[in-house]
Design an enzyme around this catalytic site. Structure first.
Site, PDB file in Angstrom:
ATOM      1  CB  CYS A 138      -0.930   0.005   1.202  1.00  0.00           C
ATOM      2  SG  CYS A 138      -2.211  -1.247   1.068  1.00  0.00           S
ATOM      3  CG  HIS A 139       0.512   3.640   2.176  1.00  0.00           C
ATOM      4  ND1 HIS A 139      -0.367   2.849   2.854  1.00  0.00           N
ATOM      5  CD2 HIS A 139      -0.236   4.500   1.455  1.00  0.00           C
ATOM      6  CE1 HIS A 139      -1.607   3.219   2.564  1.00  0.00           C
ATOM      7  NE2 HIS A 139      -1.559   4.223   1.726  1.00  0.00           N
ATOM      8  N   GLY A 140       4.438   1.113   0.922  1.00  0.00           N
ATOM      9  CA  GLY A 140       5.859   0.848   0.775  1.00  0.00           C
ATOM     10  C   GLY A 140       6.664   0.639   2.046  1.00  0.00           C
TER      11      GLY A 140
END
Lengths: 174, 424
Positions: A138-140
């Site tokens: 999702c956001h690394g």
């Protein structure tokens, strides 16, 4: 007014007392409506401990299961993964925690962590990312083989659920 | 809602009723004889379009609620039931899903119109802040509505957005548990989201009433950004603006219908046709298009709490716009420097939206940071601009801005040609 300015009157007392009773009354009326939002009895009861048999989990495998509706990873770590997790300089970590604190003594091969990213709750992908632990798509956020945060926006390590070994090949979560 | 009513009921029954509940007179003074600036352009039709969209969403939504089941094991199936079994269920659901998008299209035009023409400036600050509150309520409603089909995007969207609150120190985890009603997004979450999704549109309707009330105190702003002074500056709401609003609405409905009938899933995500699975997150999780700029701001900040604060702040800052813009001139048409920064802001917002849909790595993150910096920087620039910018000359009146100096003079001379009020 000028003569009795400093002297509280009976009216002042009644005003404050009425206001105080009113405030308590409103607060007690609001309370049930806030409290009902909390996890209900059935949800809490569903938090009974669960036993997990570890024998079918091969080395390198990550078992996913749910306890109290939350996803849990049970990871059977390889010797290399354990070594990678132990050889990190703890002080260099964002959420400093030694690998030994995250597993049970003598059970280094078993890592049991909650399976939701500590950023915004997505499920990280196993054996991915620069440290071959987990990578959150999702956001690394990148986690190592001890489930500790190494890169990305997540603030803390993957938390540990309460569990214990009931035998060499069985754990009880909860 | 202001004292313009000249309404006298024609019938005795009408007079009897009006003396007891003067509601027809209220409608008459607000939407029939209400004097609007005569120079309003089509950007001013979006208020009416938004009112239509709110009603459309309530009508389609209440209908869908008659067939939908708000339960984690049945919600997904009940949406498919609506699509396949219910007569015209497919149409009503597509109208509702695309209606949300069209609602946001209209509200963004409406907001940018207000920002360009300085509609937030005195005496319309409360009107503007009520608008920001409506926008927030719309976002909450749209978010909860998107959760109801209980697809993969619903579930993980709900997880990510509710987890935003976990960023707050100490109380964060408790807030999230109370939002969920459990230890993860589950049936209790779906139930309360359904209940609130049903409630919020009526709260929006309530704030809309206040919004229109606050609007009708000073009346509409206009492209010239100057106040109406005489009757020559205005035209009655009906028929001039009812007709203009109706034409714009019909064109807008054509666009809406194009989406509904020709590409109903274009604005959605295929992943939401997979039932929610708490064990697997879709590879690319992105919010609906109308949240993307704010999502990009969230991801641009490498710290969890700061990211969340920046995202909420990007909306909250709008409420302070009336005091952040120090220029005395309302309309961007007379502000040469403002115009440049405004259009840069608009383009920047679109780029942020594009970045919000891209993966959060490499150049995208750097670009997101630059755009986030300008998003907030714009408000600082507005503050300074009021002191350094030299505005161009304002027209003497609204009539002059439409008819030019001569037309204005002719109007002063009471020429019938320049006085549409007398035409019919």
């Amino acid at each position: 007014m000028a003569t009795t300015a400093a002297e509280p009157t009976r009216r002042d007392f009644l005003f404050i007392a009425t206001g105080a009773v009113g405030a308590v009354g409103i607060a007690s009326a609001v309370w049930p409506f806030v409290s009902q939002m909390a996890p209900d009895a059935a949800t809490v009861a569903a938090g009974a401990p669960v036993d997990v048999d570890l024998t079918p989990v091969a080395e390198g495998q990550i078992l996913k299961l749910f306890w109290r509706g939350k996803l849990i990873f049970v990871r059977h770590r390889s010797a290399q993964e354990i070594k990678d997790a132990q050889s990190v300089d703890v002080a260099s970590l964002r959420d400093p925690e030694a690998d030994a604190k995250r597993v049970k003594a003598g059970k280094d091969q078993w890592l049991v962590v909650y399976g939701n990213c500590t950023h915004l709750g997505c499920v990280p992908l196993g054996n991915e990312g620069a440290y071959k632990g987990w990578f959150c798509p999702c956001h690394g956020s990148v986690f190592d083989t001890s489930g500790r945060i190494r890169q990305g926006p997540a603030p803390t390590n993957l938390p540990l659920p309460p569990y214990e070994f009931v035998s060499d090949t069985k754990i009880r979560i909860g | 809602m202001a004292g313009h009513s000249t309404y006298v009921p024609k019938t005795a029954v009408g007079r009897w009723f009006e003396s007891r509940l003067p509601i027809v007179g209220l409608i008459h003074s607000s939407f029939v004889v209400f004097p609007n600036p005569r120079n309003l352009n089509y950007l001013w039709t979006f208020g009416g379009i938004l009112a239509f969209m709110l009603v459309a969403q309530i009508v389609t939504g209440i209908t869908l609620a008659m067939h939908y089941t708000p339960h984690a094991t049945m919600a997904f199936g009940s949406v498919e039931h609506i699509m396949r079994d219910v007569n015209y269920g497919w149409l009503i659901r597509y109208l509702h899903a695309n209606g949300a998008s069209m609602f946001f299209v209209a509200v963004y035009v409406h907001i940018f119109r207000g920002m360009y023409y300085g509609s937030y400036k005195a005496p319309r600050e409360i009107l503007w802040i009520l608008g920001v509150i409506i926008f927030l309520l719309m976002m909450a409603t749209a978010f909860m509505g998107y959760v109801l089909p209980w697809g993969q995007m619903s579930y993980w969207g709900a997880t990510v957005i509710t987890n935003l609150f976990s960023a707050f120190p100490v109380v964060g985890e408790t807030i999230v548990t109370f939002l969920w009603g459990g230890y993860s997004v589950d049936n209790p979450t779906l139930n309360r989201f359904f209940s609130l999704h049903y409630l919020l549109p009526f709260m929006i309707a309530g704030v809309v009433v206040l919004h229109i009330w606050a609007l009708h105190v000073p009346g509409s702003n206009n492209p010239a950004g100057i106040e109406k002074k005489t009757d020559k500056d205005t035209l009655p709401f009906h028929p001039y603006f009812t007709v203009k609003d109706a034409l714009a609405l019909v064109v807008f409905i054509m666009l809406y219908c194009w989406f509904v009938f020709y590409t109903p899933n274009f604005l959605g995500h295929a992943d939401n046709y997979i039932e929610a699975n708490p064990a697997v997150t879709p590879a690319h999780i992105v919010p609906e298009w109308y949240f993307l700029p704010f999502y990009a701001i969230l991801r641009a900040i490498p710290d969890k709490l700061m990211g969340v604060l920046a995202m909420f702040g990007s909306i909250a800052v709008l409420a302070f716009l009336p005091w952040l813009d120090t220029s005395k001139v309302r309309s961007g048409s007379y502000r040469p420097m403002f115009r440049f920064f405004f259009w840069l802001f608009a383009v920047n917002a679109v780029i942020l939206g594009w970045l919000g849909a891209k993966p959060a790595d490499g150049l995208y993150v750097i670009a997101s940071r630059i755009c986030t910096a300008y998003y907030f920087g714009y408000f600082a620039i507005l503050f300074i601009l009021g002191f350094v910018e030299k505005p161009s000359k304002l027209p003497a009146s609204i009539a002059e801005s439409v008819l030019g100096r001569q037309g204005s003079a002719a109007a002063v001379g009471a020429s019938a040609a320049a006085e549409p009020n007398t035409k019919g």
